[in-house]
Design a protein around this motif. Structure first.
Motif, PDB file in Angstrom:
ATOM      1  N   GLN A 245       0.826  -1.209   0.000  1.00  0.00           N
ATOM      2  CA  GLN A 245       0.000   0.000   0.000  1.00  0.00           C
ATOM      3  C   GLN A 245       0.864   1.265   0.000  1.00  0.00           C
ATOM      4  O   GLN A 245       0.499   2.275  -0.602  1.00  0.00           O
ATOM      5  N   ALA A 246       2.032   1.187   0.646  1.00  0.00           N
ATOM      6  CA  ALA A 246       2.936   2.338   0.692  1.00  0.00           C
ATOM      7  C   ALA A 246       3.358   2.758  -0.713  1.00  0.00           C
ATOM      8  O   ALA A 246       3.639   3.930  -0.964  1.00  0.00           O
ATOM      9  N   ARG A 247       3.390   1.803  -1.654  1.00  0.00           N
ATOM     10  CA  ARG A 247       3.746   2.127  -3.042  1.00  0.00           C
ATOM     11  C   ARG A 247       2.566   2.691  -3.823  1.00  0.00           C
ATOM     12  O   ARG A 247       2.738   3.317  -4.863  1.00  0.00           O
ATOM     13  N   GLN A 248       1.351   2.418  -3.361  1.00  0.00           N
ATOM     14  CA  GLN A 248       0.147   2.882  -4.054  1.00  0.00           C
ATOM     15  C   GLN A 248      -0.787   3.543  -3.043  1.00  0.00           C
ATOM     16  O   GLN A 248      -1.908   3.077  -2.815  1.00  0.00           O
ATOM     17  N   PRO A 249      -0.346   4.647  -2.427  1.00  0.00           N
ATOM     18  CA  PRO A 249      -1.127   5.205  -1.301  1.00  0.00           C
ATOM     19  C   PRO A 249      -2.518   5.709  -1.699  1.00  0.00           C
ATOM     20  O   PRO A 249      -3.416   5.762  -0.867  1.00  0.00           O
ATOM     21  N   ASP A 250      -2.714   6.067  -2.988  1.00  0.00           N
ATOM     22  CA  ASP A 250      -4.000   6.643  -3.381  1.00  0.00           C
ATOM     23  C   ASP A 250      -4.994   5.613  -3.888  1.00  0.00           C
ATOM     24  O   ASP A 250      -6.104   5.969  -4.268  1.00  0.00           O
ATOM     25  N   LYS A 251      -4.592   4.354  -3.938  1.00  0.00           N
ATOM     26  CA  LYS A 251      -5.471   3.345  -4.524  1.00  0.00           C
ATOM     27  C   LYS A 251      -5.944   2.350  -3.469  1.00  0.00           C
ATOM     28  O   LYS A 251      -5.415   2.309  -2.351  1.00  0.00           O
ATOM     29  N   VAL A 252      -6.951   1.556  -3.837  1.00  0.00           N
ATOM     30  CA  VAL A 252      -7.466   0.555  -2.901  1.00  0.00           C
ATOM     31  C   VAL A 252      -7.048  -0.843  -3.371  1.00  0.00           C
ATOM     32  O   VAL A 252      -6.955  -1.096  -4.570  1.00  0.00           O
ATOM     33  N   PRO A 253      -6.795  -1.747  -2.408  1.00  0.00           N
ATOM     34  CA  PRO A 253      -6.406  -3.101  -2.814  1.00  0.00           C
ATOM     35  C   PRO A 253      -7.604  -3.893  -3.326  1.00  0.00           C
ATOM     36  O   PRO A 253      -8.708  -3.761  -2.801  1.00  0.00           O
ATOM     37  N   GLN A 254      -7.377  -4.664  -4.398  1.00  0.00           N
ATOM     38  CA  GLN A 254      -8.433  -5.527  -4.931  1.00  0.00           C
ATOM     39  C   GLN A 254      -8.175  -6.993  -4.583  1.00  0.00           C
ATOM     40  O   GLN A 254      -9.048  -7.689  -4.084  1.00  0.00           O
ATOM     41  N   PHE A 255      -6.950  -7.436  -4.894  1.00  0.00           N
ATOM     42  CA  PHE A 255      -6.634  -8.852  -4.694  1.00  0.00           C
ATOM     43  C   PHE A 255      -5.237  -9.028  -4.115  1.00  0.00           C
ATOM     44  O   PHE A 255      -4.340  -8.219  -4.367  1.00  0.00           O
ATOM     45  N   LEU A 256      -5.095 -10.140  -3.378  1.00  0.00           N
ATOM     46  CA  LEU A 256      -3.776 -10.596  -2.984  1.00  0.00           C
ATOM     47  C   LEU A 256      -3.668 -12.017  -3.540  1.00  0.00           C
ATOM     48  O   LEU A 256      -4.549 -12.842  -3.302  1.00  0.00           O
TER      49      LEU A 256
END
Lengths: 393, 72
Positions: free
Chosen positions: A70-81
Motif C-alpha cells: 500500500q505504501a507504493r500505491q497510497p492513493d489506490k485501494v487493494p483488490q486482490f492478494l
C-alpha cells in the motif's frame, strides 16, 4: 453417403468455417506465444523472482505485506492478494482506483518472507499484453469475449461437420494418405483431412474450454446474484465497515475452516469476487486437479469473524477445470511444446481450408478430383453434375 | 465392426482415445501421469509428422497392386 447428405454437411462446413476462420487464425497465432508466457516473461526479465531462502523460512504477516504494498500505491485501494500457483515465495497485491475497476490496475510484488517490495510488474503493457488482449477479448471487454465465444461455437460446428465429411473423402484412401502426384488441391485436401482428424479431440477440447472461458464474467455475476446474495442477506442494510480487520487473522480463520487446503487468492471487500462486507479467501487443494478447484471462505472484514465456507456451484467448477485444458500449462514443458505443435497443425488446417475454398472454381469439382465416394440416387450423370457445381460454388 | 469401418475410422478412433487419455492424465497427477500425457499428446503429433513427411504415400491402389503382385 448420399449426395444430398454430403451437400448439406458441405454447406454447414463451408459457412461455419468461413465465418470463423479469420478469428480462429488470430486466436491460434496469438495463443502460440501465450503457451510460453512464463518462459517469455523470464527471458524478457518481466517475471518477478524472489531471492532464494530455505523452504521453512517463516512467512511475514499478511498485514505487513499489505502495508508494504500500500505504501507504493497510497492513493489506490487493494483488490486482490494472490500468488503464482507454483511459487509461494512472494505475493502480488493488485490495486485500483475502485474495488470494482477492471482496467488500469497496479500490481506490487512483495516477498512473502521479508514483506519487502520486490517489483511493480506491469501486466498491462508490452507485446505479451497486446497478444493476451487480442486473444481474450479483441480489446472489447465483455462484448469482445462473447463474440469470440460465438466464433468458438462456429469452430466446433466446423469440426463436427468436417469429421462427417472425412468419411466420403477418405473411403478410398488408407489412413494418412497424402497424394502428391495429383493436383495441389488434392494434396492440400489430404493434409487438411489428415491434420484435421488427428487434432480432432484436442481441437474440440481446446475450443470448448475456450468458449466456456468467454462466459467467465457472466458466470461470476450470476453466482453473486444467485448464491452470494442469499448468504449476504443479513448484511443488506448495514454500511460496509469503515476499517478492515487484520488480514492475517482473517486468513488464519479461513485456514482453520479449510485445514486441508492452501491459499489461492484473497479478494478484498467490494470487488467482483467478494462482498462489501467480506474478505473472500479462496482456498485450493494441492493435487494437480484439486489445485484448480477453489473454495471461497467469507470472513467478515469488520470483525474478522467467519461468515461461511461456500461450495462453488457446478458451473464455476466446470469453468475452473476447463482453464488448464485450454492453456496446456498443467503437464510441464513437454506438454507446452506438444500444445504448440498441435496449435501449428490447427493453423495448417485453417489455412488449407481457406486455400481449398479460394481454389473452388476449377474445371473439376474437388469431390471428383479427390475421388470421394458418393452414392448417387439412380446413378444419373445429371445428379453428379449438379453436385459438382454445388460443391464448387 | 466391419473391415471397411475399421479401415476408415480405426486410426482416428485410436488417436482420439489416446489424445483424451493424454489430456486427462496430467490433470489427475504429476510425475508418471505427466509422462503418460506426453505420450498421449505426442502420438497424434508423431503420426501427423510421419504421414505428412513420408516421400511415397502408400496409396490404396498401390497397396492393392502390391497385394495382387504377391499373389501372382
Amino acid at each position: 453417403m448420399k449426395s444430398s447428405t454430403i451437400k448439406t454437411w458441405a454447406w454447414i462446413h463451408k459457412w461455419s468455417s468461413l465465418a470463423c476462420t479469420v478469428f480462429m487464425l488470430l486466436l491460434c497465432l496469438t495463443g502460440l506465444p501465450l503457451i510460453f508466457h512464463h518462459e517469455i516473461g523470464h527471458l524478457l526479465g518481466t517475471e518477478v523472482e524472489a531471492p532464494e531462502m530455505p523452504a521453512d523460512t517463516p512467512r511475514a504477516s499478511l498485514d505487513r505485506v499489505l502495508e508494504a504494498a500500500q505504501a507504493r500505491q497510497p492513493d489506490k485501494v487493494p483488490q486482490f492478494l494472490s500468488r503464482e500457483i507454483d511459487d509461494d515465495s512472494f505475493w502480488y497485491v493488485t490495486f485500483a482506483d475502485h474495488p470494482l475497476a477492471q482496467g488500469d490496475t497496479k500490481t506490487v510484488a512483495v516477498d512473502a518472507r521479508t514483506a519487502k517490495v520486490l517489483a511493480e510488474p506491469k501486466f498491462d503493457e508490452g507485446l505479451m499484453y497486446i497478444l493476451l488482449k487480442l486473444h481474450v477479448d479483441l480489446f472489447a471487454n465483455l462484448p469482445g469475449k462473447l463474440f469470440l465465444g460465438l466464433m468458438g461455437v462456429l469452430l466446433l460446428v466446423a469440426i463436427v461437420s468436417g469429421t462427417v465429411l472425412y468419411a466420403p473423402f477418405m473411403r478410398r484412401q488408407d489412413f494418412g494418405t497424402v497424394r502428391r502426384n495429383n493436383s495441389p488441391r488434392v494434396k492440400w485436401l489430404d493434409l487438411h483431412n489428415l491434420l484435421g482428424i488427428v487434432t480432432l479431440v484436442w481441437a474440440m477440447v481446446v475450443g470448448t474450454t475456450g468458449v466456456i472461458n468467454t462466459w467467465a464474467d457472466l458466470m461470476l455475476k450470476y453466482w453473486q446474484h444467485d448464491q452470494l446474495s442469499t448468504l449476504l442477506a443479513p448484511y443488506k442494510n448495514q454500511a460496509p465497515p469503515e476499517r478492515y480487520a487484520s488480514l492475517q487473522h482473517s486468513y488464519e480463520l479461513a485456514r482453520a475452516a479449510e485445514p486441508s487446503k492452501t491459499l489461492s487468492f484473497i479478494a478484498f471487500p467490494g470487488t467482483a469476487f467478494s462482498s462489501p462486507h467480506h474478505y473472500a479467501i479462496f482456498m485450493r487443494g494441492d493435487t494437480p486437479l484439486t489445485s484448480r478447484l477453489i473454495k471461497p471462505v467469507l470472513v467478515d472484514a469488520g470483525e474478522s469473524k467467519l461468515t461461511a465456507s461456500v461450495d462453488l456451484p457446478w458451473y464455476l467448477t466446470a469453468l475452473l477445470v476447463s482453464q488448464p485444458l485450454h492453456f496446456g500449462d498443467y503437464g510441464g514443458m513437454p506438454m507446452q511444446i506438444l500444445w504448440a505443435l498441435l496449435d501449428v497443425f490447427t493453423i495448417i488446417v485453417l489455412g488449407s481450408g481457406l486455400y481449398l475454398w479460394l481454389k473452388r472454381r476449377q474445371p473439376r469439382s474437388l469431390i471428383e478430383e479427390a475421388e470421394a465416394v458418393v452414392d448417387f440416387p439412380s446413378g444419373s450423370a445429371a445428379a453428379q453434375g449438379d453436385l459438382s457445381k454445388e460443391s464448387a460454388s | 465392426m466391419n473391415a471397411a469401418f475399421r479401415r476408415l475410422w480405426g486410426w482416428p478412433l485410436l488417436l482420439g482415445l489416446v489424445t483424451a487419455i493424454g489430456l486427462i492424465s496430467a490433470l489427475v497427477g504429476d510425475g508418471a501421469y505427466d509422462m503418460l500425457s506426453w505420450l498421449g499428446l505426442g502420438m497424434p503429433v508423431a503420426v501427423s509428422l510421419w504421414c505428412a513427411g513420408r516421400k511415397k504415400p502408400a496409396s490404396h491402389e498401390a497397396s492393392l497392386k502390391r497385394r495382387a503382385a504377391k499373389k501372382g
